[in-house]
Enzyme design. Sequence first.
Site, PDB file in Angstrom:
ATOM      1  N   PHE A 150       0.810  -1.227   0.000  1.00  0.00           N
ATOM      2  CA  PHE A 150       0.000   0.000   0.000  1.00  0.00           C
ATOM      3  C   PHE A 150       0.841   1.274   0.000  1.00  0.00           C
ATOM      4  O   PHE A 150       0.360   2.336  -0.396  1.00  0.00           O
ATOM      5  CB  PHE A 150      -0.943   0.006   1.216  1.00  0.00           C
ATOM      6  CG  PHE A 150      -0.281   0.425   2.505  1.00  0.00           C
ATOM      7  CD1 PHE A 150      -0.052   1.768   2.788  1.00  0.00           C
ATOM      8  CD2 PHE A 150       0.143  -0.524   3.423  1.00  0.00           C
ATOM      9  CE1 PHE A 150       0.577   2.150   3.977  1.00  0.00           C
ATOM     10  CE2 PHE A 150       0.772  -0.142   4.604  1.00  0.00           C
ATOM     11  CZ  PHE A 150       0.993   1.204   4.877  1.00  0.00           C
ATOM     12  N   LYS A 174      -0.772  -6.449  -9.850  1.00  0.00           N
ATOM     13  CA  LYS A 174      -1.794  -6.618  -8.795  1.00  0.00           C
ATOM     14  C   LYS A 174      -1.530  -5.551  -7.738  1.00  0.00           C
ATOM     15  O   LYS A 174      -0.663  -5.704  -6.887  1.00  0.00           O
ATOM     16  CB  LYS A 174      -1.661  -8.031  -8.201  1.00  0.00           C
ATOM     17  CG  LYS A 174      -2.915  -8.604  -7.564  1.00  0.00           C
ATOM     18  CD  LYS A 174      -3.421  -7.930  -6.318  1.00  0.00           C
ATOM     19  CE  LYS A 174      -2.634  -8.146  -5.064  1.00  0.00           C
ATOM     20  NZ  LYS A 174      -3.119  -7.264  -3.957  1.00  0.00           N
ATOM     21  N   GLU A 177      -4.973  -3.854  -2.417  1.00  0.00           N
ATOM     22  CA  GLU A 177      -6.418  -3.590  -2.354  1.00  0.00           C
ATOM     23  C   GLU A 177      -6.739  -2.373  -1.489  1.00  0.00           C
ATOM     24  O   GLU A 177      -7.844  -1.843  -1.538  1.00  0.00           O
ATOM     25  CB  GLU A 177      -7.166  -4.841  -1.858  1.00  0.00           C
ATOM     26  CG  GLU A 177      -6.921  -5.239  -0.405  1.00  0.00           C
ATOM     27  CD  GLU A 177      -5.642  -6.057  -0.204  1.00  0.00           C
ATOM     28  OE1 GLU A 177      -4.692  -5.925  -1.009  1.00  0.00           O
ATOM     29  OE2 GLU A 177      -5.588  -6.824   0.777  1.00  0.00           O
ATOM     30  N   SER A 227       5.067  -7.032   3.400  1.00  0.00           N
ATOM     31  CA  SER A 227       5.575  -7.387   4.728  1.00  0.00           C
ATOM     32  C   SER A 227       6.330  -8.715   4.690  1.00  0.00           C
ATOM     33  O   SER A 227       6.119  -9.535   3.786  1.00  0.00           O
ATOM     34  CB  SER A 227       4.410  -7.473   5.709  1.00  0.00           C
ATOM     35  OG  SER A 227       3.517  -8.463   5.256  1.00  0.00           O
ATOM     36  N   CYS A 282       9.661   1.664   3.590  1.00  0.00           N
ATOM     37  CA  CYS A 282      10.510   0.520   3.951  1.00  0.00           C
ATOM     38  C   CYS A 282      11.928   0.993   4.251  1.00  0.00           C
ATOM     39  O   CYS A 282      12.716   0.256   4.807  1.00  0.00           O
ATOM     40  CB  CYS A 282      10.507  -0.514   2.855  1.00  0.00           C
ATOM     41  SG  CYS A 282      11.326   0.057   1.386  1.00  0.00           S
ATOM     42  N   GLU A 383       8.663  -4.436  13.254  1.00  0.00           N
ATOM     43  CA  GLU A 383       8.569  -3.334  12.296  1.00  0.00           C
ATOM     44  C   GLU A 383       7.291  -2.559  12.626  1.00  0.00           C
ATOM     45  O   GLU A 383       6.183  -3.086  12.488  1.00  0.00           O
ATOM     46  CB  GLU A 383       8.473  -3.867  10.850  1.00  0.00           C
ATOM     47  CG  GLU A 383       8.339  -2.731   9.856  1.00  0.00           C
ATOM     48  CD  GLU A 383       8.105  -3.170   8.417  1.00  0.00           C
ATOM     49  OE1 GLU A 383       7.400  -4.169   8.197  1.00  0.00           O
ATOM     50  OE2 GLU A 383       8.615  -2.492   7.517  1.00  0.00           O
TER      51      GLU A 383
END
Length: 490
Positions: A150, A174, A177, A227, A282, A383
């Site tokens: 995301f 892809k 969502e 992740s 990240c 994290e």
Amino acid sequence: MSKSLKNYINGQWVESKSNSMLDVINPSTGLSVGKVPSGCKADIVDAAESANQAWEGWRNTPATQRVQYLYKMKALLESHTDEIAAICTLECGKTYAESKAEMTRAVENIEVACGIPTLMQSVFSEDIATGVDEFVIRQPLGVGACISPFNFPIMIPFWFMPYAIACGNTYIVKPSEKVPMTMTRIFELFETLNLPKGVLNMVHGGRETVDAILEHPFIPAISFVGSTPVARHVYQTGTLNGKRVQAQGGAKNAVVVMPDAEPETTVKIIVDSAFGCAGQRCLAASVVITVGEAAEHITPKIIALALSKKTGDGMDSSADMGPVISAESKVRIEKLIQQGIDQGADLLLDGRAVKVSGHENGNFIGPTILGNVVEESEVYKTEIFGPVLSIINVKTLEEAIALINRNRYGNSACIFTRSGAAARKFRHNTMAGNIGVNIGVAAPMAFFPFSGWKESFFGDLHGQSSHAVEFYTQTKVVIERWNEEWSRKF
Ligand code: NAD
């Protein structure tokens, strides 16, 4: 605005075959701004079949012609930057300036991929024996797919897709969502490229869609970013099914501050790195390791600057950082902050009570700083992926490096110092894939691979640059004999 999103398969917008839709939520308001299909296997079957059919024609299209579409792609993105950035901010929450910066990174990857006719060149040895030559050719694999997270709705698919299609593969994107509208708008623009049908497809959805990609026999190459638990699942399942997989995972990035670091630059860069994108990068600095007396003169400055950062709606030009992605994420981050305090950390700055006027249902957390964090605590091991910075004090550079090397993640690590020797030792001994020296977010340019070590990466070839070219091609070794006497006989 509430739009039901469609998939883009075989050059057409089609309804998903799944029978459920998810809300796309604006993290600044908590309101739904669209609906996205939850995804299903049948959509991936349709996309994989269409991409597979398109492959034969596409792989036989010369690379010099394939990259012409990329030149147009770059121009399209550049001329629609403002519009796409606004959609990104709407669904992802980051500031408008951060969304625009993301677009620049995407475009840089297209620019590098335009060099595919050169990048795909290989080696040739003449006369390995008399009249015998040996060489390598690079060929595309078939249908590739990328599964993205995301936090960078624009940029991340471009670490892979432009290289893959320029190398002669067909492709399925892809999107996450949680942020599907940005890539949908990009695909609406890409429709005007007039690429052959089936070369570029987009399928929405979550877990079921990902698992269908991992299983489909027509998809031999998969790029994943997200992740660590999901990266591990994607890598293990994909490779078990005989696919090549590159899976970039989570992070816990440390920044080491030496006593001789130049304070103003160091503090500014650390604060930008920790709280930019609300810590949802990240490469965000999530742990500052102060060495020796750096603790005394750097920590108060970090707190003071962090305190001046304004949290707000990403479209508010005075806001320095937006909300975190979801209400669940806000609850999870606040719980981790409390756990850190309960496990002995000092609460140096508390962003939990931040309020943004007119956005009472937004997922806002202000900059938060925890001091004297210990290695064993949950807040250090996990994290957090939010605007929370932990500070740990150690006595020596060697101790700092050992601490970083014991961490399960190895995405990035940075050092601030005026000593070349300290910087060199850090670069040489630190176990992380991306290293920064007096740099806060060591984000590799598109013509370098985006590395990652330990549990931050599963695979060998990374995204971007020559790594993406190698990942999306397979090598064929050819040995040829041409005998002059044979020709003379005809
Ligand atoms: P995520 O792992 O939840 O989701 C990533 C993708 O996987 C999404 O497309 C999602 O639909 C899919 N997915 C989620 N759960 C799944 C499951 N159980 N099975 C199959 N597919 C599943 O990640 P996120 O929350 O969207 O993104 C944030 C994470 O991404 C952070 O951990 C961050 O560090 C990481 N990230 C890493 C890099 C890098 O280069 N290493 C870059 C950006 C983000």
